[in-house]
Scaffold this motif. Structure first.
Motif, mmCIF file in Angstrom:
data_model
loop_
_atom_site.group_PDB
_atom_site.id
_atom_site.type_symbol
_atom_site.label_atom_id
_atom_site.label_comp_id
_atom_site.label_asym_id
_atom_site.label_seq_id
_atom_site.Cartn_x
_atom_site.Cartn_y
_atom_site.Cartn_z
ATOM 1 N N LEU A 1 1.536 23.911 36.000
ATOM 2 C CA LEU A 1 2.467 24.163 34.895
ATOM 3 C C LEU A 1 1.735 24.573 33.623
ATOM 4 O O LEU A 1 2.133 25.530 32.945
ATOM 5 C CB LEU A 1 3.326 22.915 34.627
ATOM 6 N N ALA A 2 0.670 23.863 33.305
ATOM 7 C CA ALA A 2 -0.091 24.168 32.091
ATOM 8 C C ALA A 2 -0.709 25.565 32.175
ATOM 9 O O ALA A 2 -0.642 26.344 31.211
ATOM 10 C CB ALA A 2 -1.172 23.112 31.864
ATOM 11 N N LEU A 3 -1.292 25.897 33.307
ATOM 12 C CA LEU A 3 -1.885 27.225 33.488
ATOM 13 C C LEU A 3 -0.818 28.323 33.444
ATOM 14 O O LEU A 3 -1.060 29.414 32.918
ATOM 15 C CB LEU A 3 -2.681 27.295 34.789
ATOM 16 N N LEU B 1 5.435 12.903 32.926
ATOM 17 C CA LEU B 1 6.793 13.104 33.432
ATOM 18 C C LEU B 1 6.896 12.588 34.865
ATOM 19 O O LEU B 1 5.936 12.673 35.630
ATOM 20 C CB LEU B 1 7.157 14.590 33.390
ATOM 21 N N PRO B 2 8.070 12.056 35.245
ATOM 22 C CA PRO B 2 8.213 11.510 36.599
ATOM 23 C C PRO B 2 8.092 12.595 37.661
ATOM 24 O O PRO B 2 8.612 13.696 37.498
ATOM 25 C CB PRO B 2 9.621 10.900 36.587
ATOM 26 N N GLY B 3 7.363 12.280 38.732
ATOM 27 C CA GLY B 3 7.231 13.189 39.859
ATOM 28 C C GLY B 3 6.210 14.300 39.666
ATOM 29 O O GLY B 3 6.080 15.172 40.506
ATOM 30 N N ASN C 1 -9.906 21.694 25.654
ATOM 31 C CA ASN C 1 -9.290 20.422 25.249
ATOM 32 C C ASN C 1 -7.768 20.483 25.151
ATOM 33 O O ASN C 1 -7.077 19.579 25.617
ATOM 34 C CB ASN C 1 -9.865 19.946 23.914
ATOM 35 N N ILE C 2 -7.241 21.548 24.544
ATOM 36 C CA ILE C 2 -5.785 21.636 24.391
ATOM 37 C C ILE C 2 -5.090 21.730 25.740
ATOM 38 O O ILE C 2 -4.030 21.150 25.962
ATOM 39 C CB ILE C 2 -5.380 22.817 23.455
ATOM 40 N N LEU C 3 -5.704 22.408 26.692
ATOM 41 C CA LEU C 3 -5.133 22.515 28.031
ATOM 42 C C LEU C 3 -5.167 21.158 28.738
ATOM 43 O O LEU C 3 -4.213 20.785 29.422
ATOM 44 C CB LEU C 3 -5.888 23.586 28.829
ATOM 45 N N LYS C 4 -6.264 20.430 28.552
ATOM 46 C CA LYS C 4 -6.355 19.066 29.116
ATOM 47 C C LYS C 4 -5.228 18.188 28.577
ATOM 48 O O LYS C 4 -4.600 17.425 29.314
ATOM 49 C CB LYS C 4 -7.698 18.425 28.755
ATOM 50 N N LYS C 5 -4.965 18.311 27.267
ATOM 51 C CA LYS C 5 -3.898 17.501 26.653
ATOM 52 C C LYS C 5 -2.531 17.872 27.214
ATOM 53 O O LYS C 5 -1.696 17.001 27.472
ATOM 54 C CB LYS C 5 -3.912 17.681 25.133
ATOM 55 N N ILE C 6 -2.289 19.178 27.411
ATOM 56 C CA ILE C 6 -1.014 19.626 27.985
ATOM 57 C C ILE C 6 -0.874 19.106 29.418
ATOM 58 O O ILE C 6 0.197 18.633 29.818
ATOM 59 C CB ILE C 6 -0.895 21.169 27.950
ATOM 60 N N ILE C 7 -1.942 19.170 30.192
ATOM 61 C CA ILE C 7 -1.929 18.646 31.565
ATOM 62 C C ILE C 7 -1.603 17.149 31.549
ATOM 63 O O ILE C 7 -0.765 16.668 32.321
ATOM 64 C CB ILE C 7 -3.279 18.921 32.278
ATOM 65 N N GLU C 8 -2.229 16.415 30.648
ATOM 66 C CA GLU C 8 -1.955 14.970 30.525
ATOM 67 C C GLU C 8 -0.501 14.722 30.123
ATOM 68 O O GLU C 8 0.145 13.794 30.622
ATOM 69 C CB GLU C 8 -2.905 14.344 29.509
ATOM 70 N N ASP C 9 0.029 15.554 29.224
ATOM 71 C CA ASP C 9 1.432 15.408 28.810
ATOM 72 C C ASP C 9 2.377 15.633 29.982
ATOM 73 O O ASP C 9 3.332 14.881 30.173
ATOM 74 C CB ASP C 9 1.769 16.390 27.678
ATOM 75 N N PHE C 10 2.123 16.670 30.777
ATOM 76 C CA PHE C 10 2.968 16.934 31.939
ATOM 77 C C PHE C 10 2.910 15.788 32.941
ATOM 78 O O PHE C 10 3.916 15.452 33.562
ATOM 79 C CB PHE C 10 2.565 18.248 32.628
ATOM 80 N N GLN C 11 1.746 15.162 33.094
ATOM 81 C CA GLN C 11 1.597 14.063 34.052
ATOM 82 C C GLN C 11 2.393 12.828 33.649
ATOM 83 O O GLN C 11 2.643 11.958 34.474
ATOM 84 C CB GLN C 11 0.118 13.703 34.223
#
Length: 196
Positions: A27-29, A16-18, A4-14
């Motif tokens: 990036l998350a991995l 960002l523009p581009g 779950n925490i990795l999913k949230k980090i992936i969503e946070d990065f998404q």
């Protein structure tokens, strides 16, 4: 599949523009597998402090960590020329060239009636005050409909005999082949032609 925490980090990065899904995953991995805890804590502290430490210059509205940015406070800059840009990104782009030595004024956006952004939403009132001591205002907004509308509005506001109002030229990039240029680019190239 991901914790779950990795999913949230992936969503946070998404957000960002581009950054799409695959880049966000990469990036998350990378953070999880290649960066040690101390570096992650330092990175998260930087993010946490970002909004607290960044402010807007009292003169030009550029992002800075001082009351007045380094450009406005630099006595070696030409304080009689002000380049008007839409946002801070434009200042960073211009500064990378190292050829412009005047000041800037960041509008904080462009006039865009479709999104409800009018001249009242932009930093135009402070621009008027700054132009009292200027000799030239360079309008450096984009060639989009919103950029052109904003440029025309600024020209109508500040077009007097005392102040020289100029606009960045648009046209063909260096090394471009005419057959690949669109009609708008070609028409701007013709309009902005120089004596040879």
């Amino acid at each position: 599949m991901y914790p779950n925490i990795l999913k949230k980090i992936i969503e946070d990065f998404q957000k960002l523009p581009g950054i799409g899904e695959k880049t966000a995953e990469r990036l998350a991995l990378h953070l999880v597998t290649k960066i040690d805890n101390d570096e992650i804590i330092q990175f998260s502290n930087h993010l946490a402090n970002l909004k607290e430490e960044i402010k807007y210059c009292n003169k030009c509205h550029m992002i800075t960590d001082h009351d007045v940015c380094e450009i406005c406070s630099n006595p070696n800059r030409d304080h009689h020329i002000i380049m008007v840009v839409a946002d801070a990104k434009d200042v960073f782009v211009m500064e990378k060239m190292k050829t412009y030595h005047g000041l800037y004024h960041v509008l904080g956006g462009l006039v865009d009636f479709s999104r409800g952004i009018t001249d009242k939403d932009l930093n135009i009132d402070t621009l008027e005050e700054r132009l009292k001591n200027a000799k030239e205002m360079i309008i450096a907004t984009s060639g989009t409909v919103e950029g052109e509308m904003t440029a025309k509005y600024l020209k109508s506001l500040f077009d007097d005999n005392r102040l020289s109002v100029t606009r960045l030229a648009y046209g063909l990039p260096v090394g471009a082949d005419l057959k690949y240029a669109d009609e708008l680019t070609l028409s701007k190239a013709v309009e902005n032609r120089l004596k040879y």
